[in-house]
Design a protein around this motif. Sequence first.
Motif, PDB file in Angstrom:
ATOM      1  N   THR A 113       0.559  -1.237   0.029  1.00  0.00           N
ATOM      2  CA  THR A 113      -0.475  -0.020  -0.334  1.00  0.00           C
ATOM      3  C   THR A 113       0.880   1.009  -0.019  1.00  0.00           C
ATOM      4  OG1 THR A 113      -1.671  -1.116   1.232  1.00  0.00           O
ATOM      5  CG2 THR A 113      -1.828   1.208   1.536  1.00  0.00           C
ATOM      6  N   PRO A 114       0.955   2.367  -0.881  1.00  0.00           N
ATOM      7  CA  PRO A 114       1.723   3.465  -1.015  1.00  0.00           C
ATOM      8  C   PRO A 114       1.129   3.863   0.827  1.00  0.00           C
ATOM      9  CG  PRO A 114      -0.291   3.606  -2.852  1.00  0.00           C
ATOM     10  CD  PRO A 114      -0.679   2.350  -1.836  1.00  0.00           C
ATOM     11  N   ALA A 115       2.764   5.071   1.150  1.00  0.00           N
ATOM     12  CA  ALA A 115       2.866   5.749   2.392  1.00  0.00           C
ATOM     13  C   ALA A 115       1.766   6.501   2.010  1.00  0.00           C
ATOM     14  CB  ALA A 115       4.392   5.998   2.360  1.00  0.00           C
ATOM     15  N   THR A 116       1.050   7.059   1.126  1.00  0.00           N
ATOM     16  CA  THR A 116       0.225   8.478   1.436  1.00  0.00           C
ATOM     17  C   THR A 116      -0.116   8.227   0.075  1.00  0.00           C
ATOM     18  OG1 THR A 116       2.380   9.890   0.318  1.00  0.00           O
ATOM     19  CG2 THR A 116       2.185   9.889   2.285  1.00  0.00           C
ATOM     20  N   PHE A 117      -1.156   9.201   0.104  1.00  0.00           N
ATOM     21  CA  PHE A 117      -2.457   9.698  -1.000  1.00  0.00           C
ATOM     22  C   PHE A 117      -2.568  10.322  -1.083  1.00  0.00           C
ATOM     23  CE2 PHE A 117      -4.176   5.874   2.037  1.00  0.00           C
ATOM     24  CZ  PHE A 117      -4.071   4.989   1.243  1.00  0.00           C
ATOM     25  N   SER A 118      -2.715  10.530  -2.997  1.00  0.00           N
ATOM     26  CA  SER A 118      -2.792  11.573  -3.737  1.00  0.00           C
ATOM     27  C   SER A 118      -4.050  12.065  -2.862  1.00  0.00           C
ATOM     28  CB  SER A 118      -2.550  11.645  -5.378  1.00  0.00           C
ATOM     29  OG  SER A 118      -4.210  10.487  -5.613  1.00  0.00           O
ATOM     30  N   TRP A 119      -4.419  13.226  -3.487  1.00  0.00           N
ATOM     31  CA  TRP A 119      -5.675  14.628  -3.280  1.00  0.00           C
ATOM     32  C   TRP A 119      -6.742  13.653  -3.948  1.00  0.00           C
ATOM     33  CZ3 TRP A 119      -8.520  16.372  -6.831  1.00  0.00           C
ATOM     34  CH2 TRP A 119      -8.028  17.089  -8.087  1.00  0.00           C
ATOM     35  N   HIS A 120      -6.385  13.529  -4.823  1.00  0.00           N
ATOM     36  CA  HIS A 120      -7.593  12.834  -5.744  1.00  0.00           C
ATOM     37  C   HIS A 120      -8.203  11.283  -5.078  1.00  0.00           C
ATOM     38  CE1 HIS A 120      -4.253   9.880  -8.248  1.00  0.00           C
ATOM     39  NE2 HIS A 120      -3.667  11.805  -8.371  1.00  0.00           N
ATOM     40  N   ALA A 121      -6.975  10.721  -4.774  1.00  0.00           N
ATOM     41  CA  ALA A 121      -7.404   8.962  -4.379  1.00  0.00           C
ATOM     42  C   ALA A 121      -7.606   9.566  -3.025  1.00  0.00           C
ATOM     43  CB  ALA A 121      -6.168   8.638  -3.252  1.00  0.00           C
ATOM     44  N   ILE A 122      -7.888  10.318  -2.083  1.00  0.00           N
ATOM     45  CA  ILE A 122      -8.613  10.736  -0.926  1.00  0.00           C
ATOM     46  C   ILE A 122     -10.486  11.238  -1.502  1.00  0.00           C
ATOM     47  CG2 ILE A 122      -8.702  12.823   0.756  1.00  0.00           C
ATOM     48  CD1 ILE A 122      -6.002  12.225   0.952  1.00  0.00           C
ATOM     49  N   VAL A 123     -10.058  12.375  -2.425  1.00  0.00           N
ATOM     50  CA  VAL A 123     -11.793  12.140  -3.327  1.00  0.00           C
ATOM     51  C   VAL A 123     -12.547  11.285  -3.631  1.00  0.00           C
ATOM     52  CG1 VAL A 123     -13.122  14.045  -4.535  1.00  0.00           C
ATOM     53  CG2 VAL A 123     -11.128  15.074  -3.372  1.00  0.00           C
ATOM     54  N   HIS A 124     -11.649  10.184  -4.061  1.00  0.00           N
ATOM     55  CA  HIS A 124     -12.213   9.048  -4.591  1.00  0.00           C
ATOM     56  C   HIS A 124     -12.966   8.260  -3.449  1.00  0.00           C
ATOM     57  CE1 HIS A 124     -12.531   5.549  -7.507  1.00  0.00           C
ATOM     58  NE2 HIS A 124     -12.611   4.936  -5.927  1.00  0.00           N
ATOM     59  N   ASN A 125     -12.119   7.783  -2.754  1.00  0.00           N
ATOM     60  CA  ASN A 125     -12.744   7.451  -1.410  1.00  0.00           C
ATOM     61  C   ASN A 125     -13.751   8.208  -0.559  1.00  0.00           C
ATOM     62  OD1 ASN A 125     -10.157   5.256  -1.242  1.00  0.00           O
ATOM     63  ND2 ASN A 125      -9.566   6.270  -0.273  1.00  0.00           N
ATOM     64  N   LEU A 126     -13.629   9.421  -0.731  1.00  0.00           N
ATOM     65  CA  LEU A 126     -15.011  10.379  -0.072  1.00  0.00           C
ATOM     66  C   LEU A 126     -16.159   9.965  -0.948  1.00  0.00           C
ATOM     67  CD1 LEU A 126     -13.203  13.482   0.721  1.00  0.00           C
ATOM     68  CD2 LEU A 126     -14.049  11.509   2.415  1.00  0.00           C
ATOM     69  N   GLY A 127     -15.731   9.557  -2.114  1.00  0.00           N
ATOM     70  CA  GLY A 127     -17.144   9.265  -3.160  1.00  0.00           C
ATOM     71  C   GLY A 127     -17.395   8.007  -2.814  1.00  0.00           C
ATOM     72  N   GLY A 128     -16.913   7.410  -2.860  1.00  0.00           N
ATOM     73  CA  GLY A 128     -16.973   5.775  -2.727  1.00  0.00           C
ATOM     74  C   GLY A 128     -17.512   5.159  -1.513  1.00  0.00           C
ATOM     75  N   SER A 129     -16.844   6.297  -0.392  1.00  0.00           N
ATOM     76  CA  SER A 129     -18.036   5.833   0.830  1.00  0.00           C
ATOM     77  C   SER A 129     -19.082   6.617   1.034  1.00  0.00           C
ATOM     78  CB  SER A 129     -17.167   6.982   2.973  1.00  0.00           C
ATOM     79  OG  SER A 129     -15.743   6.208   1.982  1.00  0.00           O
ATOM     80  N   LEU A 130     -19.120   7.574   0.067  1.00  0.00           N
ATOM     81  CA  LEU A 130     -20.813   8.368   0.765  1.00  0.00           C
ATOM     82  C   LEU A 130     -22.194   7.513  -0.002  1.00  0.00           C
ATOM     83  CD1 LEU A 130     -22.576  10.701  -0.065  1.00  0.00           C
ATOM     84  CD2 LEU A 130     -21.890  11.811  -2.219  1.00  0.00           C
ATOM     85  N   SER A 131     -21.250   6.699  -1.315  1.00  0.00           N
ATOM     86  CA  SER A 131     -22.524   5.612  -1.803  1.00  0.00           C
ATOM     87  C   SER A 131     -22.100   4.192  -1.264  1.00  0.00           C
ATOM     88  CB  SER A 131     -21.445   5.147  -3.504  1.00  0.00           C
ATOM     89  OG  SER A 131     -21.560   5.735  -4.874  1.00  0.00           O
ATOM     90  N   PHE A 132     -21.117   4.042   0.281  1.00  0.00           N
ATOM     91  CA  PHE A 132     -21.296   3.285   0.327  1.00  0.00           C
ATOM     92  C   PHE A 132     -22.885   2.800   2.017  1.00  0.00           C
ATOM     93  CE2 PHE A 132     -16.908   1.796  -0.840  1.00  0.00           C
ATOM     94  CZ  PHE A 132     -17.388   1.086  -2.186  1.00  0.00           C
ATOM     95  N   PHE A 133     -22.589   4.328   2.568  1.00  0.00           N
ATOM     96  CA  PHE A 133     -23.155   4.543   3.315  1.00  0.00           C
ATOM     97  C   PHE A 133     -24.909   4.969   2.918  1.00  0.00           C
ATOM     98  CE2 PHE A 133     -19.032   5.177   5.415  1.00  0.00           C
ATOM     99  CZ  PHE A 133     -19.151   4.471   6.676  1.00  0.00           C
ATOM    100  N   SER A 134     -24.919   5.387   1.636  1.00  0.00           N
ATOM    101  CA  SER A 134     -26.011   5.541   1.224  1.00  0.00           C
ATOM    102  C   SER A 134     -26.921   4.702   0.767  1.00  0.00           C
ATOM    103  CB  SER A 134     -26.177   6.589  -0.248  1.00  0.00           C
ATOM    104  OG  SER A 134     -25.195   7.767   0.049  1.00  0.00           O
ATOM    105  N   MET A 135     -26.007   3.250   0.325  1.00  0.00           N
ATOM    106  CA  MET A 135     -26.471   1.806   0.485  1.00  0.00           C
ATOM    107  C   MET A 135     -27.205   1.152   1.166  1.00  0.00           C
ATOM    108  SD  MET A 135     -24.176   0.157  -2.403  1.00  0.00           S
ATOM    109  CE  MET A 135     -23.664   1.389  -4.003  1.00  0.00           C
TER     110      MET A 135
END
Length: 226
Positions: A113-135
């Motif tokens: 796993t990368p030691a750090t995440f890029s800003w776009h990866a963080i935004v991606h994870n936020l989008g995924g979390s929004l979908s998951f918890f909404s489901m």
Amino acid sequence: MSRYSLAAGAVAAPLFAVVALAQAATRAGYDLTRHPVSLLSNGDLGWVQITAFLLTGLLSIAAAPGTRAALRGGRGERWAPRLLVLIGAGMLVAAVFRLDPADGFPVGTPLGTPATFSWHAIVHNLGGSLSFFSMMALCLVLARRFAADGQRAWAWTGRACAVAFLVLLGWAFTGGRDGALTLFVGVLLAWGWLAATSGVLLRRTSGSRPGSARMSATGKATTLVA
């Protein structure tokens, strides 16, 4: 129009599953037990998964009006369509902002796993979390509606899918073994149940006349609009 809208909701999850599994079987270096589906957005064929995120996101949003019409006059009328829009919005965010390459995928990427995440990866994870918890929330909202209509089997399975997804998501996020596969199974459980409920609402709507009322098992009239 409501029938087309509900059909969109019934198609979204199966489309996501088929595209992901097809890529898991054919993309070099990809291992569903180690790599989250979002990693498929990277590499020369990354456009396939990006398109899948876009299409399933749009289909989820398109399902909102038909769901509102099918639930009119009862529980879930307001929150079910709102949660569908949030699911779709999260998928669209996941499409636009990609997860960072990791753990040997695409081929040539260092293992681990990368030691750090890029800003776009963080935004991606936020989008995924929004979908998951909404489901999860939508499973509970619709389960409550089914319970009010006396459809106990649908009510219990909806609650079970929401809880199972929460447990599997927690396992994946805390680094449990085969976490990527666990997460994928959780998504299929919850989203697949939601797709099935869209099919149920579609059959109800198709079997009713425009503006007619359907009596639930509790004796309460539920308006269905074709």
